[in-house]
Design an enzyme around this catalytic site. Structure first.
Site, PDB file in Angstrom:
ATOM      1  N   MET A 143      53.247  47.677  34.723  1.00 20.28           N
ATOM      2  CA  MET A 143      53.601  46.555  35.597  1.00 20.28           C
ATOM      3  C   MET A 143      52.351  45.723  35.865  1.00 20.28           C
ATOM      4  O   MET A 143      51.482  46.113  36.651  1.00 20.28           O
ATOM      5  CB  MET A 143      54.218  47.067  36.890  1.00 20.28           C
ATOM      6  CG  MET A 143      55.493  47.871  36.674  1.00 20.28           C
ATOM      7  SD  MET A 143      56.271  48.431  38.213  1.00 20.28           S
ATOM      8  CE  MET A 143      56.849  46.859  38.897  1.00 20.28           C
ATOM      9  N   SER A 144      52.271  44.582  35.199  1.00 17.76           N
ATOM     10  CA  SER A 144      51.102  43.711  35.345  1.00 17.76           C
ATOM     11  C   SER A 144      51.190  42.845  36.595  1.00 17.76           C
ATOM     12  O   SER A 144      50.202  42.250  37.017  1.00 17.76           O
ATOM     13  CB  SER A 144      50.977  42.811  34.117  1.00 17.76           C
ATOM     14  OG  SER A 144      52.086  41.921  34.038  1.00 17.76           O
ATOM     15  N   GLY A 145      52.384  42.736  37.164  1.00 20.96           N
ATOM     16  CA  GLY A 145      52.585  41.877  38.323  1.00 20.96           C
ATOM     17  C   GLY A 145      53.284  40.582  37.988  1.00 20.96           C
ATOM     18  O   GLY A 145      53.583  39.783  38.876  1.00 20.96           O
ATOM     19  N   GLY A 146      53.578  40.372  36.694  1.00 20.19           N
ATOM     20  CA  GLY A 146      54.330  39.191  36.286  1.00 20.19           C
ATOM     21  C   GLY A 146      55.824  39.459  36.297  1.00 20.19           C
ATOM     22  O   GLY A 146      56.274  40.602  36.450  1.00 20.19           O
ATOM     23  N   ASP A 181      57.944  39.374  33.853  1.00 21.77           N
ATOM     24  CA  ASP A 181      58.447  40.122  32.699  1.00 21.77           C
ATOM     25  C   ASP A 181      58.369  41.626  32.913  1.00 21.77           C
ATOM     26  O   ASP A 181      59.347  42.354  32.710  1.00 21.77           O
ATOM     27  CB  ASP A 181      57.662  39.730  31.435  1.00 21.77           C
ATOM     28  CG  ASP A 181      57.846  38.272  31.068  1.00 21.77           C
ATOM     29  OD1 ASP A 181      58.928  37.722  31.351  1.00 21.77           O
ATOM     30  OD2 ASP A 181      56.906  37.678  30.502  1.00 21.77           O
ATOM     31  N   SER A 182      57.195  42.121  33.291  1.00 19.46           N
ATOM     32  CA  SER A 182      57.041  43.566  33.444  1.00 19.46           C
ATOM     33  C   SER A 182      57.866  44.093  34.607  1.00 19.46           C
ATOM     34  O   SER A 182      58.377  45.222  34.562  1.00 19.46           O
ATOM     35  CB  SER A 182      55.560  43.925  33.624  1.00 19.46           C
ATOM     36  OG  SER A 182      55.014  43.318  34.774  1.00 19.46           O
ATOM     37  N   MET A 222      47.385  48.555  35.568  1.00 16.49           N
ATOM     38  CA  MET A 222      46.041  48.813  35.065  1.00 16.49           C
ATOM     39  C   MET A 222      45.069  47.791  35.659  1.00 16.49           C
ATOM     40  O   MET A 222      45.213  46.588  35.430  1.00 16.49           O
ATOM     41  CB  MET A 222      46.016  48.741  33.543  1.00 16.49           C
ATOM     42  CG  MET A 222      46.993  49.685  32.869  1.00 16.49           C
ATOM     43  SD  MET A 222      46.978  49.541  31.061  1.00 16.49           S
ATOM     44  CE  MET A 222      45.501  50.481  30.664  1.00 16.49           C
ATOM     45  N   CYS A 279      43.555  44.292  23.543  1.00 14.37           N
ATOM     46  CA  CYS A 279      43.995  44.737  24.866  1.00 14.37           C
ATOM     47  C   CYS A 279      45.412  45.282  24.819  1.00 14.37           C
ATOM     48  O   CYS A 279      45.698  46.360  25.350  1.00 14.37           O
ATOM     49  CB  CYS A 279      43.904  43.581  25.856  1.00 14.37           C
ATOM     50  SG  CYS A 279      44.353  44.039  27.548  1.00 14.37           S
ATOM     51  N   GLY A 284      56.639  44.759  29.269  1.00 16.43           N
ATOM     52  CA  GLY A 284      57.444  43.545  29.320  1.00 16.43           C
ATOM     53  C   GLY A 284      57.246  42.632  28.135  1.00 16.43           C
ATOM     54  O   GLY A 284      57.535  41.435  28.230  1.00 16.43           O
ATOM     55  N   CYS A 301      42.008  36.514  30.664  1.00 20.04           N
ATOM     56  CA  CYS A 301      42.025  37.029  32.033  1.00 20.04           C
ATOM     57  C   CYS A 301      40.645  37.219  32.631  1.00 20.04           C
ATOM     58  O   CYS A 301      40.458  37.098  33.841  1.00 20.04           O
ATOM     59  CB  CYS A 301      42.815  38.332  32.092  1.00 20.04           C
ATOM     60  SG  CYS A 301      42.083  39.704  31.176  1.00 20.04           S
TER      61      CYS A 301
END
Length: 404
Positions: free
Chosen positions: A10-13, A15-16, A35, A104, A128, A202
């Site tokens: 879960m990247s926070g966007g 999609d995930s 992460m 990445c 995602g 990023c």
């Protein structure tokens, strides 16, 4: 019967977060993992608006709470710096143009997430990404395919996954479009439904990679030298090879004036930037190293016509692949192409399937008679990347089959 556990990155966007929600709806035991990859405080500021920012961590945690799943933040800053950021700087120092998102996504994230999944007793790792995967129950390797949303397909970034990692991967969004994902997030009441997407690297603050290199890797920015034409005539000087990429025109007009010139090649040994006119930038092919195959390599030979994407979202080009004695590969194109840039990923497709990929070493501007003959033998319409209108078969709970 115990539920099958899945680690959801879960990247926070949006999609995930939706990917995690879909898995939960399908009956999986979902554990969210975020992460922590880069600390922007080291750049003199705290970022709230980009990938890997504090906002992303907060959004991932809030979404996990909304979904009612456990959530953990794991620090991988050291691994990210050594495996991605150091590579990024080194490539510019070698006159190449890197794509850090490939390493990445394919290497760092999946390598470590699979290890984390094992520690947590999980069978699967889900992300995602807009891509699809088929898992076979008969011992055959898993197969990676493009996402059905051609505007968001991210299979290009996943070509470098180890087959063992692909075997444990799930991509719940592979059969969805971006608009469908946002609608799903809205229906679930996730506040990420309208969150904008970050388009920048990023770890590069302010959007200027040259400033980042100057601050963190100053030796890379000191490779000044001459600007020459293809005959070796000196036309001017430049402030560092890290400022240039093949095909670039920006920054040359003020130095050279007159007829528009473009970067033809970068020679790191002599620190020379070679320029030429636009019509001379087209290439007949290129060489590739560090190939990762997602199919049996013995099935890839010079007789098989594939398509190659030489940068993200570039038009796929019909090609043939020839293995060289030094372990690299020569890619022969059906038609001449521009913007083939050393350091970028070249990803090979057979229709919708990702066959594998590697990193571009150098362009081939002139072919031998045998290579010209091979190029002329291409059929029409072969090797194209075609995406279906809609296709999304949900995995059977607990079975070795994930989204396609």
């Amino acid at each position: 019967m115990a539920k099958v556990r899945v680690i959801a990155a879960m990247s926070g966007g949006v999609d995930s977060c939706v990917a995690a929600a879909l898995l939960l709806e399908q009956g999986y035991d979902v554990v969210g993992i975020t992460m922590q990859l880069w600390n922007h405080k080291g750049d003199g500021e705290e970022r709230f608006d980009s990938c890997c920012s504090l906002t992303d961590v907060h959004d991932a945690r809030a979404s996990a709470h909304k979904l009612g799943i456990p959530h953990y933040v794991v620090n991988y800053e050291r691994e990210f710096k050594s495996g991605v950021v150091d590579y990024f700087a080194s490539e510019y120092g070698q006159g190449r143009t890197p794509n850090p998102c490939v390493l990445c996504n394919s290497k760092l994230k999946f390598d470590h997430l699979v290890d984390r999944a094992r520690a947590l007793g999980a069978e699967w790792v889900a992300t995602g990404h807009y891509a699809r995967v088929i898992h076979h129950g008969d011992g055959r390797p898993s197969e990676l395919y493009t996402g059905v949303d051609g505007n968001k397909d991210q299979s290009y970034f996943l070509f470098d996954m180890r087959p063992d990692n692909l075997r444990r991967a799930m991509f719940p969004l592979g059969g969805m479009t971006k608009s469908q994902v946002r609608e799903k997030a809205k229906a679930l009441g996730l506040h990420t439904a309208t969150k904008h997407e970050s388009q920048e690297i990023c770890f590069v603050t302010g959007g200027r990679y040259s400033d980042f290199l100057e601050k963190h890797y100053p030796d890379v920015t000191k490779l000044t030298g001459e600007i020459v034409d293809r005959q070796g005539r000196v036309l001017g000087r430049h402030d560092g090879i890290h400022l240039f990429t093949v095909g670039q025109r920006k920054g040359l007009g003020a130095i050279l004036g007159g007829e528009p010139r473009y970067v033809f090649a970068i020679q790191p040994e002599s620190r020379r930037v070679v320029v030429d006119s636009m019509e001379n930038l087209s290439v007949q092919g290129f060489t590739v190293s560090s190939i990762n195959w997602l199919v049996d390599p013995s099935t890839v030979n010079e007789e098989r016509v594939l398509s190659v994407m030489v940068r993200y979202r570039a038009k796929p080009l019909p090609c043939r692949i020839r293995r060289l004695e030094n372990g690299t590969y020569q890619i022969l194109l059906a038609d001449k192409a521009r913007w083939v840039t050393p350091g970028q990923a070249a990803v090979f497709f057979d229709g919708e399937q990702v066959v594998g990929g590697g990193f571009i070493l150098q362009a081939i501007h002139e072919q031998t008679a045998a290579e010209e003959s091979a190029a002329k033998s291409f059929g029409t319409g072969t090797g194209r990347v075609e995406r279906p209108e809609s296709q999304s078969l949900r995995p059977t709970l607990g079975q070795p089959s994930a989204d396609f």
